[in-house]
Motif scaffolding. Structure first.
Motif, PDB file in Angstrom:
ATOM      1  N   TRP A   7       0.853  -1.182   0.000  1.00 11.28           N
ATOM      2  CA  TRP A   7       0.000   0.000   0.000  1.00 11.28           C
ATOM      3  C   TRP A   7       0.892   1.235   0.000  1.00 11.28           C
ATOM      4  O   TRP A   7       1.863   1.288   0.756  1.00 11.28           O
ATOM      5  CB  TRP A   7      -0.889   0.035   1.249  1.00 11.28           C
ATOM      6  CG  TRP A   7      -1.913  -1.047   1.310  1.00 11.28           C
ATOM      7  CD1 TRP A   7      -3.223  -0.959   0.944  1.00 11.28           C
ATOM      8  CD2 TRP A   7      -1.729  -2.379   1.790  1.00 11.28           C
ATOM      9  NE1 TRP A   7      -3.856  -2.160   1.166  1.00 11.28           N
ATOM     10  CE2 TRP A   7      -2.952  -3.052   1.678  1.00 11.28           C
ATOM     11  CE3 TRP A   7      -0.633  -3.083   2.298  1.00 11.28           C
ATOM     12  CZ2 TRP A   7      -3.129  -4.383   2.058  1.00 11.28           C
ATOM     13  CZ3 TRP A   7      -0.794  -4.414   2.667  1.00 11.28           C
ATOM     14  CH2 TRP A   7      -2.038  -5.039   2.545  1.00 11.28           C
ATOM     15  N   ASP A   8       0.594   2.226  -0.816  1.00  8.90           N
ATOM     16  CA  ASP A   8       1.338   3.488  -0.850  1.00  8.90           C
ATOM     17  C   ASP A   8       0.541   4.557  -0.106  1.00  8.90           C
ATOM     18  O   ASP A   8      -0.660   4.685  -0.315  1.00  8.90           O
ATOM     19  CB  ASP A   8       1.547   3.973  -2.285  1.00  8.90           C
ATOM     20  CG  ASP A   8       2.520   3.106  -3.059  1.00  8.90           C
ATOM     21  OD1 ASP A   8       2.309   2.970  -4.273  1.00  8.90           O
ATOM     22  OD2 ASP A   8       3.470   2.586  -2.466  1.00  8.90           O
ATOM     23  N   VAL A   9       1.231   5.345   0.726  1.00 13.24           N
ATOM     24  CA  VAL A   9       0.603   6.449   1.445  1.00 13.24           C
ATOM     25  C   VAL A   9       1.402   7.709   1.105  1.00 13.24           C
ATOM     26  O   VAL A   9       2.613   7.740   1.327  1.00 13.24           O
ATOM     27  CB  VAL A   9       0.612   6.208   2.971  1.00 13.24           C
ATOM     28  CG1 VAL A   9       0.003   7.392   3.700  1.00 13.24           C
ATOM     29  CG2 VAL A   9      -0.131   4.925   3.313  1.00 13.24           C
ATOM     30  N   PRO A  10       0.756   8.745   0.552  1.00 13.00           N
ATOM     31  CA  PRO A  10       1.495   9.946   0.178  1.00 13.00           C
ATOM     32  C   PRO A  10       1.997  10.716   1.389  1.00 13.00           C
ATOM     33  O   PRO A  10       1.275  10.893   2.361  1.00 13.00           O
ATOM     34  CB  PRO A  10       0.485  10.773  -0.620  1.00 13.00           C
ATOM     35  CG  PRO A  10      -0.853  10.261  -0.225  1.00 13.00           C
ATOM     36  CD  PRO A  10      -0.673   8.840   0.216  1.00 13.00           C
ATOM     37  N   THR A  67      -7.072 -12.087   0.065  1.00 14.67           N
ATOM     38  CA  THR A  67      -5.985 -11.349  -0.567  1.00 14.67           C
ATOM     39  C   THR A  67      -6.540 -10.401  -1.605  1.00 14.67           C
ATOM     40  O   THR A  67      -7.528 -10.677  -2.272  1.00 14.67           O
ATOM     41  CB  THR A  67      -4.968 -12.300  -1.213  1.00 14.67           C
ATOM     42  OG1 THR A  67      -5.649 -13.109  -2.160  1.00 14.67           O
ATOM     43  CG2 THR A  67      -4.278 -13.145  -0.166  1.00 14.67           C
ATOM     44  N   GLU A  68      -5.911  -9.257  -1.707  1.00 18.39           N
ATOM     45  CA  GLU A  68      -6.296  -8.215  -2.650  1.00 18.39           C
ATOM     46  C   GLU A  68      -5.317  -8.242  -3.807  1.00 18.39           C
ATOM     47  O   GLU A  68      -4.384  -9.025  -3.807  1.00 18.39           O
ATOM     48  CB  GLU A  68      -6.246  -6.856  -1.940  1.00 18.39           C
ATOM     49  CG  GLU A  68      -7.193  -6.766  -0.780  1.00 18.39           C
ATOM     50  CD  GLU A  68      -7.048  -5.448  -0.019  1.00 18.39           C
ATOM     51  OE1 GLU A  68      -6.405  -4.525  -0.543  1.00 18.39           O
ATOM     52  OE2 GLU A  68      -7.535  -5.375   1.100  1.00 18.39           O
ATOM     53  N   PRO A  69      -5.479  -7.351  -4.797  1.00 17.77           N
ATOM     54  CA  PRO A  69      -4.471  -7.269  -5.859  1.00 17.77           C
ATOM     55  C   PRO A  69      -3.098  -7.034  -5.245  1.00 17.77           C
ATOM     56  O   PRO A  69      -2.971  -6.484  -4.152  1.00 17.77           O
ATOM     57  CB  PRO A  69      -4.922  -6.056  -6.662  1.00 17.77           C
ATOM     58  CG  PRO A  69      -6.374  -5.917  -6.384  1.00 17.77           C
ATOM     59  CD  PRO A  69      -6.563  -6.415  -4.986  1.00 17.77           C
ATOM     60  N   VAL A  70      -2.061  -7.437  -5.943  1.00 22.66           N
ATOM     61  CA  VAL A  70      -0.696  -7.381  -5.423  1.00 22.66           C
ATOM     62  C   VAL A  70      -0.326  -5.980  -4.978  1.00 22.66           C
ATOM     63  O   VAL A  70       0.370  -5.801  -4.004  1.00 22.66           O
ATOM     64  CB  VAL A  70       0.308  -7.898  -6.468  1.00 22.66           C
ATOM     65  CG1 VAL A  70       1.735  -7.681  -6.013  1.00 22.66           C
ATOM     66  CG2 VAL A  70       0.045  -9.371  -6.741  1.00 22.66           C
ATOM     67  N   ARG A  71      -0.825  -4.943  -5.626  1.00 20.65           N
ATOM     68  CA  ARG A  71      -0.496  -3.585  -5.210  1.00 20.65           C
ATOM     69  C   ARG A  71      -1.794  -2.829  -5.007  1.00 20.65           C
ATOM     70  O   ARG A  71      -2.526  -2.579  -5.939  1.00 20.65           O
ATOM     71  CB  ARG A  71       0.365  -2.892  -6.248  1.00 20.65           C
ATOM     72  CG  ARG A  71       0.907  -1.590  -5.750  1.00 20.65           C
ATOM     73  CD  ARG A  71       2.134  -1.220  -6.559  1.00 20.65           C
ATOM     74  NE  ARG A  71       2.754  -0.049  -5.987  1.00 20.65           N
ATOM     75  CZ  ARG A  71       3.801  -0.070  -5.212  1.00 20.65           C
ATOM     76  NH1 ARG A  71       4.366  -1.182  -4.882  1.00 20.65           N
ATOM     77  NH2 ARG A  71       4.299   1.052  -4.733  1.00 20.65           N
ATOM     78  N   ALA A  72      -2.062  -2.457  -3.756  1.00 22.08           N
ATOM     79  CA  ALA A  72      -3.269  -1.697  -3.420  1.00 22.08           C
ATOM     80  C   ALA A  72      -2.845  -0.257  -3.206  1.00 22.08           C
ATOM     81  O   ALA A  72      -2.785   0.231  -2.088  1.00 22.08           O
ATOM     82  CB  ALA A  72      -3.929  -2.277  -2.185  1.00 22.08           C
ATOM     83  N   ALA A  73      -2.494   0.426  -4.270  1.00 22.36           N
ATOM     84  CA  ALA A  73      -1.966   1.786  -4.162  1.00 22.36           C
ATOM     85  C   ALA A  73      -3.097   2.766  -3.870  1.00 22.36           C
ATOM     86  O   ALA A  73      -4.111   2.770  -4.534  1.00 22.36           O
ATOM     87  CB  ALA A  73      -1.267   2.184  -5.448  1.00 22.36           C
ATOM     88  N   HIS A  74      -2.875   3.597  -2.868  1.00 23.21           N
ATOM     89  CA  HIS A  74      -3.827   4.646  -2.541  1.00 23.21           C
ATOM     90  C   HIS A  74      -3.453   5.949  -3.221  1.00 23.21           C
ATOM     91  O   HIS A  74      -4.205   6.888  -3.213  1.00 23.21           O
ATOM     92  CB  HIS A  74      -3.874   4.866  -1.023  1.00 23.21           C
ATOM     93  CG  HIS A  74      -4.456   3.697  -0.297  1.00 23.21           C
ATOM     94  ND1 HIS A  74      -5.786   3.405  -0.314  1.00 23.21           N
ATOM     95  CD2 HIS A  74      -3.874   2.728   0.427  1.00 23.21           C
ATOM     96  CE1 HIS A  74      -6.009   2.313   0.400  1.00 23.21           C
ATOM     97  NE2 HIS A  74      -4.853   1.889   0.853  1.00 23.21           N
ATOM     98  N   SER A  75      -2.254   5.995  -3.790  1.00 26.73           N
ATOM     99  CA  SER A  75      -1.784   7.202  -4.445  1.00 26.73           C
ATOM    100  C   SER A  75      -0.648   6.850  -5.387  1.00 26.73           C
ATOM    101  O   SER A  75       0.083   5.910  -5.153  1.00 26.73           O
ATOM    102  CB  SER A  75      -1.283   8.211  -3.411  1.00 26.73           C
ATOM    103  OG  SER A  75      -0.677   9.301  -4.049  1.00 26.73           O
ATOM    104  N   ALA A  76      -0.505   7.639  -6.408  1.00 25.44           N
ATOM    105  CA  ALA A  76       0.599   7.432  -7.341  1.00 25.44           C
ATOM    106  C   ALA A  76       1.719   8.427  -7.090  1.00 25.44           C
ATOM    107  O   ALA A  76       2.493   8.743  -7.960  1.00 25.44           O
ATOM    108  CB  ALA A  76       0.086   7.556  -8.783  1.00 25.44           C
ATOM    109  N   VAL A  77       1.820   8.956  -5.885  1.00 27.08           N
ATOM    110  CA  VAL A  77       2.823   9.941  -5.546  1.00 27.08           C
ATOM    111  C   VAL A  77       4.190   9.275  -5.472  1.00 27.08           C
ATOM    112  O   VAL A  77       4.355   8.260  -4.820  1.00 27.08           O
ATOM    113  CB  VAL A  77       2.509  10.604  -4.191  1.00 27.08           C
ATOM    114  CG1 VAL A  77       3.618  11.556  -3.785  1.00 27.08           C
ATOM    115  CG2 VAL A  77       1.185  11.328  -4.269  1.00 27.08           C
ATOM    116  N   HIS A  78       5.174   9.819  -6.180  1.00 27.12           N
ATOM    117  CA  HIS A  78       6.557   9.296  -6.122  1.00 27.12           C
ATOM    118  C   HIS A  78       7.530  10.426  -6.133  1.00 27.12           C
ATOM    119  O   HIS A  78       7.360  11.428  -6.652  1.00 27.12           O
ATOM    120  CB  HIS A  78       6.852   8.366  -7.294  1.00 27.12           C
ATOM    121  CG  HIS A  78       6.042   7.106  -7.219  1.00 27.12           C
ATOM    122  ND1 HIS A  78       6.342   6.074  -6.357  1.00 27.12           N
ATOM    123  CD2 HIS A  78       4.921   6.740  -7.850  1.00 27.12           C
ATOM    124  CE1 HIS A  78       5.454   5.115  -6.504  1.00 27.12           C
ATOM    125  NE2 HIS A  78       4.587   5.502  -7.403  1.00 27.12           N
TER     126      HIS A  78
END
Length: 78
Positions: A7-10, A67-78
């Motif tokens: 999971w990505d968190v900005p 299980t969820e998709p391999v990447r449960a991104a909450h944001s595309a911030v990089h």
């Protein structure tokens, strides 16, 4: 062994650059990985995203959630 979940968190670093805090679960363990650098700030809207990412990862690690998709991104911030 469950697939690795991410999971990505900005967040914002000390130089006001947009970065991602990563919450991941693998082999039944939850890890919170900060962005490169010495520190970061959580914008108010990211607080609940971090809470939800850690909660979801803990449920997956404990085998209490499908299980969820391999990447449960909450944001595309990089």
């Amino acid at each position: 062994m469950e697939p690795q979940m991410i999971w990505d968190v900005p967040v914002v670093d000390g130089l006001d650059r947009q970065r991602s805090l990563v919450v991941t679960v693998s082999d039944g363990r939850v890890a919170v990985l900060p962005p490169p650098g010495e520190g970061f700030y959580l914008p108010p809207q990211s607080i609940w995203q971090l809470h939800e990412a850690i909660r979801s990862a803990a449920l997956v690690a404990a085998g209490m959630a499908p299980t969820e998709p391999v990447r449960a991104a909450h944001s595309a911030v990089h």
